[in-house]
Design a protein around this motif. Sequence first.
Motif, PDB file in Angstrom:
ATOM      1  N   GLU A   1      48.642  32.889  21.166  1.00 54.12           N
ATOM      2  CA  GLU A   1      48.132  33.694  22.284  1.00 54.12           C
ATOM      3  C   GLU A   1      47.715  35.091  21.843  1.00 54.12           C
ATOM      4  OE1 GLU A   1      47.681  32.490  25.281  1.00 54.12           O
ATOM      5  OE2 GLU A   1      48.745  30.593  25.037  1.00 54.12           O
ATOM      6  N   ASN A   2      48.436  35.644  20.890  1.00 56.25           N
ATOM      7  CA  ASN A   2      48.243  37.033  20.485  1.00 56.25           C
ATOM      8  C   ASN A   2      47.096  37.143  19.485  1.00 56.25           C
ATOM      9  OD1 ASN A   2      48.513  39.548  19.071  1.00 56.25           O
ATOM     10  ND2 ASN A   2      50.622  39.686  19.814  1.00 56.25           N
ATOM     11  N   LEU A   3      46.056  37.876  19.857  1.00 57.72           N
ATOM     12  CA  LEU A   3      44.877  38.035  19.010  1.00 57.72           C
ATOM     13  C   LEU A   3      45.207  38.758  17.707  1.00 57.72           C
ATOM     14  CD1 LEU A   3      41.883  37.407  18.841  1.00 57.72           C
ATOM     15  CD2 LEU A   3      41.429  39.539  20.046  1.00 57.72           C
ATOM     16  N   GLU A   4      46.142  39.692  17.743  1.00 58.56           N
ATOM     17  CA  GLU A   4      46.533  40.399  16.520  1.00 58.56           C
ATOM     18  C   GLU A   4      47.192  39.449  15.522  1.00 58.56           C
ATOM     19  OE1 GLU A   4      45.689  43.437  15.457  1.00 58.56           O
ATOM     20  OE2 GLU A   4      44.479  43.428  17.275  1.00 58.56           O
ATOM     21  N   VAL A   5      47.957  38.494  16.013  1.00 57.11           N
ATOM     22  CA  VAL A   5      48.575  37.497  15.142  1.00 57.11           C
ATOM     23  C   VAL A   5      47.482  36.650  14.475  1.00 57.11           C
ATOM     24  CG1 VAL A   5      50.053  35.445  15.083  1.00 57.11           C
ATOM     25  CG2 VAL A   5      50.746  37.453  16.393  1.00 57.11           C
ATOM     26  N   LYS A   6      46.461  36.279  15.230  1.00 56.61           N
ATOM     27  CA  LYS A   6      45.345  35.511  14.659  1.00 56.61           C
ATOM     28  C   LYS A   6      44.622  36.323  13.591  1.00 56.61           C
ATOM     29  CE  LYS A   6      44.229  32.478  18.501  1.00 56.61           C
ATOM     30  NZ  LYS A   6      43.175  31.952  19.372  1.00 56.61           N
ATOM     31  N   ARG A   7      44.391  37.582  13.863  1.00 57.08           N
ATOM     32  CA  ARG A   7      43.725  38.447  12.880  1.00 57.08           C
ATOM     33  C   ARG A   7      44.534  38.518  11.580  1.00 57.08           C
ATOM     34  NH1 ARG A   7      42.353  42.023  17.653  1.00 57.08           N
ATOM     35  NH2 ARG A   7      40.104  41.738  17.889  1.00 57.08           N
ATOM     36  N   LYS A   8      45.846  38.676  11.728  1.00 58.49           N
ATOM     37  CA  LYS A   8      46.721  38.762  10.561  1.00 58.49           C
ATOM     38  C   LYS A   8      46.713  37.447   9.779  1.00 58.49           C
ATOM     39  CE  LYS A   8      51.412  40.172   9.349  1.00 58.49           C
ATOM     40  NZ  LYS A   8      52.702  40.647   9.876  1.00 58.49           N
ATOM     41  N   LEU A   9      46.738  36.331  10.475  1.00 57.89           N
ATOM     42  CA  LEU A   9      46.700  35.026   9.827  1.00 57.89           C
ATOM     43  C   LEU A   9      45.415  34.849   9.031  1.00 57.89           C
ATOM     44  CD1 LEU A   9      47.835  32.162   9.377  1.00 57.89           C
ATOM     45  CD2 LEU A   9      46.735  31.514  11.548  1.00 57.89           C
ATOM     46  N   VAL A  10      44.281  35.167   9.638  1.00 62.21           N
ATOM     47  CA  VAL A  10      42.987  35.051   8.965  1.00 62.21           C
ATOM     48  C   VAL A  10      42.932  35.967   7.741  1.00 62.21           C
ATOM     49  CG1 VAL A  10      40.505  35.490   9.210  1.00 62.21           C
ATOM     50  CG2 VAL A  10      41.728  34.253  10.990  1.00 62.21           C
ATOM     51  N   GLN A  11      43.425  37.175   7.884  1.00 61.70           N
ATOM     52  CA  GLN A  11      43.412  38.128   6.772  1.00 61.70           C
ATOM     53  C   GLN A  11      44.269  37.624   5.615  1.00 61.70           C
ATOM     54  OE1 GLN A  11      44.737  42.096   7.733  1.00 61.70           O
ATOM     55  NE2 GLN A  11      44.741  42.720   5.613  1.00 61.70           N
ATOM     56  N   LYS A  12      45.477  37.171   5.899  1.00 61.84           N
ATOM     57  CA  LYS A  12      46.386  36.737   4.834  1.00 61.84           C
ATOM     58  C   LYS A  12      45.905  35.452   4.150  1.00 61.84           C
ATOM     59  CE  LYS A  12      50.571  39.106   6.124  1.00 61.84           C
ATOM     60  NZ  LYS A  12      50.899  39.727   4.841  1.00 61.84           N
ATOM     61  N   LEU A  13      45.359  34.522   4.919  1.00 63.07           N
ATOM     62  CA  LEU A  13      44.816  33.308   4.306  1.00 63.07           C
ATOM     63  C   LEU A  13      43.633  33.645   3.404  1.00 63.07           C
ATOM     64  CD1 LEU A  13      44.990  30.815   7.309  1.00 63.07           C
ATOM     65  CD2 LEU A  13      46.394  30.777   5.232  1.00 63.07           C
ATOM     66  N   THR A  14      42.773  34.547   3.879  1.00 62.06           N
ATOM     67  CA  THR A  14      41.624  34.974   3.080  1.00 62.06           C
ATOM     68  C   THR A  14      42.075  35.716   1.835  1.00 62.06           C
ATOM     69  OG1 THR A  14      40.269  35.109   5.080  1.00 62.06           O
ATOM     70  CG2 THR A  14      39.441  36.235   3.119  1.00 62.06           C
ATOM     71  N   ASP A  15      43.058  36.605   1.978  1.00 65.80           N
ATOM     72  CA  ASP A  15      43.585  37.344   0.825  1.00 65.80           C
ATOM     73  C   ASP A  15      44.095  36.384  -0.252  1.00 65.80           C
ATOM     74  OD1 ASP A  15      43.023  39.742   2.083  1.00 65.80           O
ATOM     75  OD2 ASP A  15      45.107  40.145   2.659  1.00 65.80           O
ATOM     76  N   ALA A  16      44.845  35.360   0.161  1.00 67.76           N
ATOM     77  CA  ALA A  16      45.395  34.393  -0.793  1.00 67.76           C
ATOM     78  C   ALA A  16      44.284  33.627  -1.494  1.00 67.76           C
ATOM     79  CB  ALA A  16      46.340  33.427  -0.080  1.00 67.76           C
ATOM     80  N   ALA A  17      43.257  33.250  -0.757  1.00 71.42           N
ATOM     81  CA  ALA A  17      42.141  32.510  -1.351  1.00 71.42           C
ATOM     82  C   ALA A  17      41.364  33.386  -2.341  1.00 71.42           C
ATOM     83  CB  ALA A  17      41.213  31.992  -0.259  1.00 71.42           C
ATOM     84  N   VAL A  18      41.127  34.634  -1.978  1.00 74.56           N
ATOM     85  CA  VAL A  18      40.396  35.556  -2.855  1.00 74.56           C
ATOM     86  C   VAL A  18      41.195  35.803  -4.134  1.00 74.56           C
ATOM     87  CG1 VAL A  18      39.599  37.947  -3.084  1.00 74.56           C
ATOM     88  CG2 VAL A  18      39.069  36.656  -1.019  1.00 74.56           C
ATOM     89  N   GLU A  19      42.497  35.921  -3.997  1.00 74.76           N
ATOM     90  CA  GLU A  19      43.357  36.138  -5.157  1.00 74.76           C
ATOM     91  C   GLU A  19      43.350  34.908  -6.079  1.00 74.76           C
ATOM     92  OE1 GLU A  19      48.107  36.610  -5.811  1.00 74.76           O
ATOM     93  OE2 GLU A  19      47.207  37.821  -4.218  1.00 74.76           O
ATOM     94  N   THR A  20      43.286  33.742  -5.490  1.00 78.83           N
ATOM     95  CA  THR A  20      43.313  32.498  -6.263  1.00 78.83           C
ATOM     96  C   THR A  20      41.967  32.183  -6.893  1.00 78.83           C
ATOM     97  OG1 THR A  20      45.024  31.649  -4.781  1.00 78.83           O
ATOM     98  CG2 THR A  20      43.844  30.039  -6.127  1.00 78.83           C
ATOM     99  N   PHE A  21      40.904  32.389  -6.132  1.00 77.07           N
ATOM    100  CA  PHE A  21      39.548  32.080  -6.597  1.00 77.07           C
ATOM    101  C   PHE A  21      38.793  33.386  -6.798  1.00 77.07           C
ATOM    102  CE2 PHE A  21      40.974  28.528  -3.962  1.00 77.07           C
ATOM    103  CZ  PHE A  21      40.836  27.478  -4.855  1.00 77.07           C
ATOM    104  N   GLU A  22      39.065  34.036  -7.898  1.00 81.74           N
ATOM    105  CA  GLU A  22      38.570  35.394  -8.139  1.00 81.74           C
ATOM    106  C   GLU A  22      37.051  35.509  -8.201  1.00 81.74           C
ATOM    107  OE1 GLU A  22      40.600  36.403 -11.737  1.00 81.74           O
ATOM    108  OE2 GLU A  22      42.539  36.584 -10.740  1.00 81.74           O
ATOM    109  N   LYS A  23      36.362  34.436  -8.523  1.00 85.32           N
ATOM    110  CA  LYS A  23      34.904  34.512  -8.666  1.00 85.32           C
ATOM    111  C   LYS A  23      34.158  34.291  -7.347  1.00 85.32           C
ATOM    112  CE  LYS A  23      34.924  33.256 -13.509  1.00 85.32           C
ATOM    113  NZ  LYS A  23      34.414  32.387 -14.565  1.00 85.32           N
ATOM    114  N   ILE A  24      34.886  33.912  -6.313  1.00 86.66           N
ATOM    115  CA  ILE A  24      34.247  33.685  -5.009  1.00 86.66           C
ATOM    116  C   ILE A  24      34.436  34.937  -4.163  1.00 86.66           C
ATOM    117  CG2 ILE A  24      34.221  32.263  -2.925  1.00 86.66           C
ATOM    118  CD1 ILE A  24      35.362  29.972  -4.624  1.00 86.66           C
ATOM    119  N   PRO A  25      33.348  35.504  -3.638  1.00 85.22           N
ATOM    120  CA  PRO A  25      33.478  36.727  -2.835  1.00 85.22           C
ATOM    121  C   PRO A  25      34.198  36.466  -1.510  1.00 85.22           C
ATOM    122  CG  PRO A  25      31.207  35.948  -2.834  1.00 85.22           C
ATOM    123  CD  PRO A  25      31.963  35.076  -3.770  1.00 85.22           C
ATOM    124  N   ARG A  26      34.918  37.471  -1.057  1.00 86.89           N
ATOM    125  CA  ARG A  26      35.679  37.397   0.196  1.00 86.89           C
ATOM    126  C   ARG A  26      34.816  36.896   1.365  1.00 86.89           C
ATOM    127  NH1 ARG A  26      39.965  39.389   2.799  1.00 86.89           N
ATOM    128  NH2 ARG A  26      40.913  40.272   0.947  1.00 86.89           N
TER     129      ARG A  26
END
Length: 65
Positions: A12-37
Amino acid sequence: MPVITFEGPVIENLEVKRKLVQKLTDAAVETFEKIPREAFIVLIKENPPTNVGSGGTLLIDRSKP
Protein backbone atom coordinates in the motif's frame (compact mmCIF):
# COMPACT_ATOMS: atom_id res chain seq x y z
CA MET A 1 16.76 -4.52 -21.25
CA PRO A 2 16.98 -6.71 -18.15
CA VAL A 3 13.71 -7.10 -16.27
CA ILE A 4 13.47 -7.78 -12.54
CA THR A 5 10.10 -9.12 -11.42
CA PHE A 6 9.03 -9.03 -7.79
CA GLU A 7 5.90 -10.99 -6.89
CA GLY A 8 4.53 -10.60 -3.41
CA PRO A 9 1.81 -9.15 -1.24
CA VAL A 10 0.01 -5.91 -2.00
CA ILE A 11 2.18 -2.95 -0.98
CA GLU A 12 0.00 0.00 0.00
CA ASN A 13 2.81 2.40 0.89
CA LEU A 14 4.30 4.12 -2.16
CA GLU A 15 7.54 4.88 -0.30
CA VAL A 16 8.01 1.16 0.38
CA LYS A 17 7.59 0.48 -3.36
CA ARG A 18 10.13 3.17 -4.21
CA LYS A 19 12.62 1.67 -1.75
CA LEU A 20 12.07 -1.83 -3.15
CA VAL A 21 12.64 -0.66 -6.74
CA GLN A 22 15.76 1.27 -5.72
CA LYS A 23 17.32 -1.62 -3.78
CA LEU A 24 16.57 -4.21 -6.48
CA THR A 25 18.07 -1.89 -9.10
CA ASP A 26 21.11 -1.17 -6.90
CA ALA A 27 21.77 -4.92 -6.51
CA ALA A 28 21.46 -5.52 -10.25
CA VAL A 29 23.77 -2.61 -11.12
CA GLU A 30 26.32 -3.85 -8.61
CA THR A 31 26.15 -7.36 -10.06
CA PHE A 32 26.08 -6.42 -13.75
CA GLU A 33 28.56 -3.57 -13.83
CA LYS A 34 28.53 -3.12 -17.61
CA ILE A 35 24.77 -2.57 -17.83
CA PRO A 36 23.68 1.02 -17.13
CA ARG A 37 21.19 1.65 -14.31
CA GLU A 38 18.66 3.09 -16.76
CA ALA A 39 18.47 -0.23 -18.62
CA PHE A 40 16.94 -2.14 -15.71
CA ILE A 41 13.17 -2.46 -15.48
CA VAL A 42 11.50 -3.52 -12.23
CA LEU A 43 7.98 -4.94 -12.31
CA ILE A 44 6.03 -5.29 -9.08
CA LYS A 45 3.26 -7.87 -9.30
CA GLU A 46 1.03 -7.67 -6.28
CA ASN A 47 -0.97 -10.67 -5.20
CA PRO A 48 -3.72 -10.24 -2.61
CA PRO A 49 -4.23 -13.16 -0.21
CA THR A 50 -7.44 -14.03 -2.06
CA ASN A 51 -5.33 -14.94 -5.12
CA VAL A 52 -2.58 -16.96 -3.44
CA GLY A 53 -2.78 -20.51 -2.16
CA SER A 54 -0.27 -22.66 -0.34
CA GLY A 55 -0.72 -26.24 0.79
CA GLY A 56 -4.15 -26.37 -0.80
CA THR A 57 -5.48 -23.38 1.16
CA LEU A 58 -5.95 -19.75 0.16
CA LEU A 59 -3.87 -17.40 2.29
CA ILE A 60 -7.01 -15.43 3.13
CA ASP A 61 -8.44 -18.53 4.79
CA ARG A 62 -5.38 -19.06 6.99
CA SER A 63 -6.12 -15.94 9.01
CA LYS A 64 -9.63 -17.14 9.86
CA PRO A 65 -10.12 -18.82 13.25
